[in-house]
Design a protein around this motif. Structure first.
Motif, mmCIF file in Angstrom:
data_model
loop_
_atom_site.group_PDB
_atom_site.id
_atom_site.type_symbol
_atom_site.label_atom_id
_atom_site.label_comp_id
_atom_site.label_asym_id
_atom_site.label_seq_id
_atom_site.Cartn_x
_atom_site.Cartn_y
_atom_site.Cartn_z
ATOM 1 N N GLU A 123 80.270 69.632 52.165
ATOM 2 C CA GLU A 123 80.291 70.636 53.227
ATOM 3 C C GLU A 123 79.400 70.135 54.352
ATOM 4 O OE1 GLU A 123 79.898 74.846 51.488
ATOM 5 O OE2 GLU A 123 79.186 73.498 49.887
ATOM 6 N N LEU A 124 79.906 70.234 55.589
ATOM 7 C CA LEU A 124 79.137 69.762 56.734
ATOM 8 C C LEU A 124 79.536 70.490 57.995
ATOM 9 C CD1 LEU A 124 81.386 67.710 58.127
ATOM 10 C CD2 LEU A 124 80.609 66.248 56.299
ATOM 11 N N LYS A 125 78.784 70.234 59.058
ATOM 12 C CA LYS A 125 79.006 70.889 60.334
ATOM 13 C C LYS A 125 79.698 69.932 61.294
ATOM 14 C CE LYS A 125 76.011 74.466 61.988
ATOM 15 N NZ LYS A 125 74.693 74.858 62.381
ATOM 16 N N THR A 126 80.799 70.401 61.885
ATOM 17 C CA THR A 126 81.513 69.606 62.877
ATOM 18 C C THR A 126 81.490 70.344 64.214
ATOM 19 O OG1 THR A 126 83.716 70.574 62.621
ATOM 20 C CG2 THR A 126 83.077 68.853 61.033
ATOM 21 N N SER A 127 81.999 69.697 65.241
ATOM 22 C CA SER A 127 82.052 70.332 66.557
ATOM 23 C C SER A 127 82.977 71.548 66.558
ATOM 24 C CB SER A 127 82.499 69.319 67.605
ATOM 25 O OG SER A 127 83.780 68.813 67.271
#
Length: 135
Positions: free
Chosen positions: A27-31
C-alpha cells in the motif's frame, strides 16, 4: 504448497536497493491517491508522492517512508523508484520537526508559486518522517 498470492516487490533509491522480497500486498501513496496492490493488479505506471508504504509479507508487515518517484505495477511484480526511502529507525524525528517548522515558514512567506510548491513538498516529507518516526 506455494502461495499463489505472492509477488515480487523491489524498492530502489539512488543510493541503494532499499527492499527486495516476496510480498502479498503493498500500500502506498500516489499522485492520484492511496493504492493497495495485490498480485494480478492491472499493469500501471504512476507517480509516487511522499507517504508511508505498507509492505505486507506472508508473516510480517513492514512500514517505510518514501518520498517522490515512480511505481511500475505488473501482474507479478512491482518496482518502485523512490527519490528517498527510509525505515523508521533511520528517521531523526527532531530533525523532521525542525524541517516542518522551516517548511511552514517558507509557505507563509512565499512570494512565488514555485517556492510555495517546493515548501509544500518539504512539508509533506517532514510530516511523513514525523508520522513514521514516532511509531
Amino acid at each position: 504448497m506455494a502461495d499463489d498470492r505472492i509477488f515480487r516487490l523491489k524498492i530502489i533509491s539512488p543510493d541503494r536497493l532499499f527492499y527486495e522480497g516476496d510480498i502479498t500486498m503493498v500500500e502506498l501513496k500516489t499522485s492520484e491517491g492511496e493504492i493497495g496492490i495485490y498480485k494480478g493488479h492491472i499493469p500501471l505506471t504512476t507517480i509516487l508522492v511522499p507517504g508511508i508504504v505498507r509492505i505486507t509479507e506472508p508473516n510480517e508487515v513492514k512500514l517505510a517512508a518514501l518520498y517522490s518517484g515512480f511505481v511500475e505495477i505488473l501482474k507479478d511484480k512491482v518496482t518502485i523508484l523512490a527519490e528517498v526511502a527510509e525505515w523508521p529507525y533511520e528517521i531523526d524525528v527532531n530533525r523532521a520537526m525542525e524541517a516542518k517548522i522551516r517548511a511552514e515558514r517558507r509557505i507563509n512567506n512565499s512570494d512565488n508559486e514555485v517556492d510555495e510548491i517546493r515548501a509544500e513538498m518539504a512539508l509533506r516529507r517532514a510530516l511523513t518522517r514525523i508520522e513514521l518516526g514516532g511509531k
